[in-house]
Write a protein that holds these residues in place. Structure first.
Motif, mmCIF file in Angstrom:
data_model
loop_
_atom_site.group_PDB
_atom_site.id
_atom_site.type_symbol
_atom_site.label_atom_id
_atom_site.label_comp_id
_atom_site.label_asym_id
_atom_site.label_seq_id
_atom_site.Cartn_x
_atom_site.Cartn_y
_atom_site.Cartn_z
ATOM 1 N N ILE A 1 0.720 -1.224 -0.174
ATOM 2 C CA ILE A 1 -0.103 -0.177 0.093
ATOM 3 C C ILE A 1 0.969 1.293 -0.023
ATOM 4 O O ILE A 1 1.809 1.283 0.981
ATOM 5 C CB ILE A 1 -1.133 0.120 1.205
ATOM 6 C CG1 ILE A 1 -1.795 -1.304 1.284
ATOM 7 C CG2 ILE A 1 -1.801 1.162 1.217
ATOM 8 C CD1 ILE A 1 -2.735 -1.500 0.439
ATOM 9 N N GLU A 2 0.870 2.154 -0.995
ATOM 10 C CA GLU A 2 1.795 3.256 -1.170
ATOM 11 C C GLU A 2 1.273 4.344 -1.371
ATOM 12 O O GLU A 2 -0.123 4.608 -1.021
ATOM 13 C CB GLU A 2 2.595 3.287 -2.564
ATOM 14 C CG GLU A 2 3.243 1.456 -2.710
ATOM 15 C CD GLU A 2 3.950 1.636 -4.295
ATOM 16 O OE1 GLU A 2 3.634 2.315 -4.967
ATOM 17 O OE2 GLU A 2 4.914 0.680 -4.245
ATOM 18 N N ASN A 3 1.658 5.495 -0.766
ATOM 19 C CA ASN A 3 1.486 6.851 -0.891
ATOM 20 C C ASN A 3 0.212 6.879 0.222
ATOM 21 O O ASN A 3 -0.654 7.806 -0.091
ATOM 22 C CB ASN A 3 1.111 7.395 -2.278
ATOM 23 C CG ASN A 3 2.185 7.381 -3.306
ATOM 24 O OD1 ASN A 3 3.170 7.522 -3.066
ATOM 25 N ND2 ASN A 3 1.651 6.922 -4.284
ATOM 26 N N LEU A 4 0.268 6.454 1.134
ATOM 27 C CA LEU A 4 -0.505 6.569 2.348
ATOM 28 C C LEU A 4 -0.566 8.117 2.970
ATOM 29 O O LEU A 4 0.439 8.580 3.373
ATOM 30 C CB LEU A 4 -0.500 5.735 3.477
ATOM 31 C CG LEU A 4 -0.772 4.294 3.410
ATOM 32 C CD1 LEU A 4 -0.618 3.513 4.719
ATOM 33 C CD2 LEU A 4 -2.415 4.208 3.305
ATOM 34 N N GLU A 5 -1.706 8.664 3.049
ATOM 35 C CA GLU A 5 -1.787 10.069 3.542
ATOM 36 C C GLU A 5 -3.307 10.161 4.194
ATOM 37 O O GLU A 5 -4.270 9.717 3.704
ATOM 38 C CB GLU A 5 -1.440 11.083 2.524
ATOM 39 C CG GLU A 5 -2.431 10.926 1.078
ATOM 40 C CD GLU A 5 -2.220 12.446 0.263
ATOM 41 O OE1 GLU A 5 -1.873 13.254 0.654
ATOM 42 O OE2 GLU A 5 -2.349 11.764 -0.869
ATOM 43 N N LEU A 6 -3.143 11.038 5.220
ATOM 44 C CA LEU A 6 -4.248 11.396 5.924
ATOM 45 C C LEU A 6 -4.833 12.795 5.431
ATOM 46 O O LEU A 6 -4.073 13.687 5.548
ATOM 47 C CB LEU A 6 -4.105 11.575 7.529
ATOM 48 C CG LEU A 6 -5.188 11.277 8.486
ATOM 49 C CD1 LEU A 6 -5.855 10.128 8.163
ATOM 50 C CD2 LEU A 6 -4.436 11.339 9.901
ATOM 51 N N LEU B 1 -8.435 8.591 4.850
ATOM 52 C CA LEU B 1 -6.966 7.858 4.603
ATOM 53 C C LEU B 1 -6.971 7.432 3.157
ATOM 54 O O LEU B 1 -7.971 6.608 2.589
ATOM 55 C CB LEU B 1 -6.978 6.586 5.579
ATOM 56 C CG LEU B 1 -5.573 5.652 5.383
ATOM 57 C CD1 LEU B 1 -4.287 6.836 5.717
ATOM 58 C CD2 LEU B 1 -5.467 4.571 6.042
ATOM 59 N N LYS B 2 -6.103 7.904 2.361
ATOM 60 C CA LYS B 2 -6.007 7.643 1.002
ATOM 61 C C LYS B 2 -4.542 6.956 0.640
ATOM 62 O O LYS B 2 -3.567 6.974 1.361
ATOM 63 C CB LYS B 2 -5.738 8.981 0.168
ATOM 64 C CG LYS B 2 -7.169 9.715 0.013
ATOM 65 C CD LYS B 2 -6.818 10.888 -0.703
ATOM 66 C CE LYS B 2 -8.189 11.228 -1.748
ATOM 67 N NZ LYS B 2 -7.816 12.382 -2.526
ATOM 68 N N ILE C 1 -4.949 0.082 -7.506
ATOM 69 C CA ILE C 1 -6.082 0.339 -7.185
ATOM 70 C C ILE C 1 -6.214 1.611 -6.224
ATOM 71 O O ILE C 1 -5.533 1.425 -5.070
ATOM 72 C CB ILE C 1 -7.007 -0.854 -6.763
ATOM 73 C CG1 ILE C 1 -7.018 -1.889 -7.420
ATOM 74 C CG2 ILE C 1 -8.431 -0.271 -6.076
ATOM 75 C CD1 ILE C 1 -7.510 -3.226 -6.939
ATOM 76 N N PRO C 2 -6.678 2.609 -6.657
ATOM 77 C CA PRO C 2 -6.867 3.685 -5.645
ATOM 78 C C PRO C 2 -7.680 3.413 -4.411
ATOM 79 O O PRO C 2 -8.805 2.832 -4.610
ATOM 80 C CB PRO C 2 -6.883 4.980 -6.237
ATOM 81 C CG PRO C 2 -7.681 4.636 -7.672
ATOM 82 C CD PRO C 2 -7.132 3.076 -7.590
ATOM 83 N N VAL C 3 -7.270 3.678 -3.055
ATOM 84 C CA VAL C 3 -8.256 3.056 -2.135
ATOM 85 C C VAL C 3 -8.467 4.400 -1.143
ATOM 86 O O VAL C 3 -7.470 5.214 -0.786
ATOM 87 C CB VAL C 3 -7.565 2.301 -1.176
ATOM 88 C CG1 VAL C 3 -8.287 1.999 -0.136
ATOM 89 C CG2 VAL C 3 -7.360 0.794 -1.933
ATOM 90 N N THR D 1 3.609 -0.502 9.180
ATOM 91 C CA THR D 1 3.569 0.522 10.271
ATOM 92 C C THR D 1 3.938 1.895 9.456
ATOM 93 O O THR D 1 4.882 1.748 8.591
ATOM 94 C CB THR D 1 4.895 0.377 11.241
ATOM 95 O OG1 THR D 1 4.751 -0.833 11.960
ATOM 96 C CG2 THR D 1 4.885 1.598 12.206
ATOM 97 N N VAL D 2 2.933 2.843 9.765
ATOM 98 C CA VAL D 2 2.983 4.113 8.965
ATOM 99 C C VAL D 2 3.189 5.439 10.035
ATOM 100 O O VAL D 2 2.685 5.387 10.885
ATOM 101 C CB VAL D 2 2.149 4.283 7.915
ATOM 102 C CG1 VAL D 2 1.892 3.333 6.846
ATOM 103 C CG2 VAL D 2 0.639 4.275 8.653
ATOM 104 N N LYS D 3 3.593 6.499 9.239
ATOM 105 C CA LYS D 3 3.720 7.628 10.301
ATOM 106 C C LYS D 3 2.663 8.518 9.514
ATOM 107 O O LYS D 3 2.839 8.910 8.594
ATOM 108 C CB LYS D 3 4.979 8.159 10.553
ATOM 109 C CG LYS D 3 5.104 9.401 11.135
ATOM 110 C CD LYS D 3 6.675 10.117 11.131
ATOM 111 C CE LYS D 3 6.538 11.398 12.066
ATOM 112 N NZ LYS D 3 7.924 11.883 12.310
ATOM 113 N N LEU D 4 1.485 8.808 10.207
ATOM 114 C CA LEU D 4 0.612 9.884 9.792
ATOM 115 C C LEU D 4 0.777 11.030 10.325
ATOM 116 O O LEU D 4 1.192 11.360 11.322
ATOM 117 C CB LEU D 4 -0.671 9.210 10.060
ATOM 118 C CG LEU D 4 -1.019 7.705 9.347
ATOM 119 C CD1 LEU D 4 -2.336 7.204 9.675
ATOM 120 C CD2 LEU D 4 -0.917 7.831 7.781
#
Length: 145
Positions: free
Chosen positions: A26-31, A41-42, A90-92, A142-145
């Motif tokens: 899952i890439e480019n996670l952003e809040l 969350l995208k 797939i954009p989520v 694990t991600v830093k949001l």
């Protein structure tokens, strides 16, 4: 009659993928700000089709967990072509529930950039020659949001 059933079973087996489609990342996670106080969350789910056959992506159903607490559900109906032996994205986009995460915990993380364990549990439905298949996945990061 047995002959017809045998041919039907063999043709069904020929349509099934030899290997499972895999959720790679899952890439480019952003809040992002969302409706009311609940953020969105995208990200982009990157899958890989290792098979020599093309398929159609029909749907994706995913439960999103933040630090072990269910905070969202994605249920998207799609109609996208999956090329053979290739990656596809797939954009989520999901609206998180601050009630589940905890309002103060989330507000503090937005200011300080807290690390979360994000887990995506669900399946994608693909079809080959009109025959649908569910492909389950369980991805944790694990991600830093």
């Amino acid at each position: 009659m047995r002959f017809i059933i045998s041919i039907w079973v063999l043709s069904l087996a020929a349509c099934t993928p030899k290997e499972q489609v895999v959720l790679k990342s899952i890439e480019n996670l952003e809040l992002m700000p969302g409706k009311g106080i609940d953020p969105i969350l995208k990200g982009n789910a990157v899958f890989h089709n290792p098979n020599r056959m093309r398929m159609k992506l029909k749907e994706i159903e995913v439960d999103v967990f933040l630090d072990g607490k269910k905070s969202a559900r994605v249920d998207q109906q799609l109609n996208a072509l999956i090329k053979s032996k290739s990656d596809f994205t797939i954009p989520v986009e999901v609206q998180l529930s601050l009630e589940e995460i905890g309002l103060m915990n989330t507000l503090m993380s937005l200011i300080g950039g807290k690390k979360y364990e994000v887990q995506f549990v669900g399946h994608v439905r693909v079809s080959n020659k009109g025959i649908p298949f569910n492909i389950p996945f369980n991805y944790k990061r694990t991600v830093k949001l």
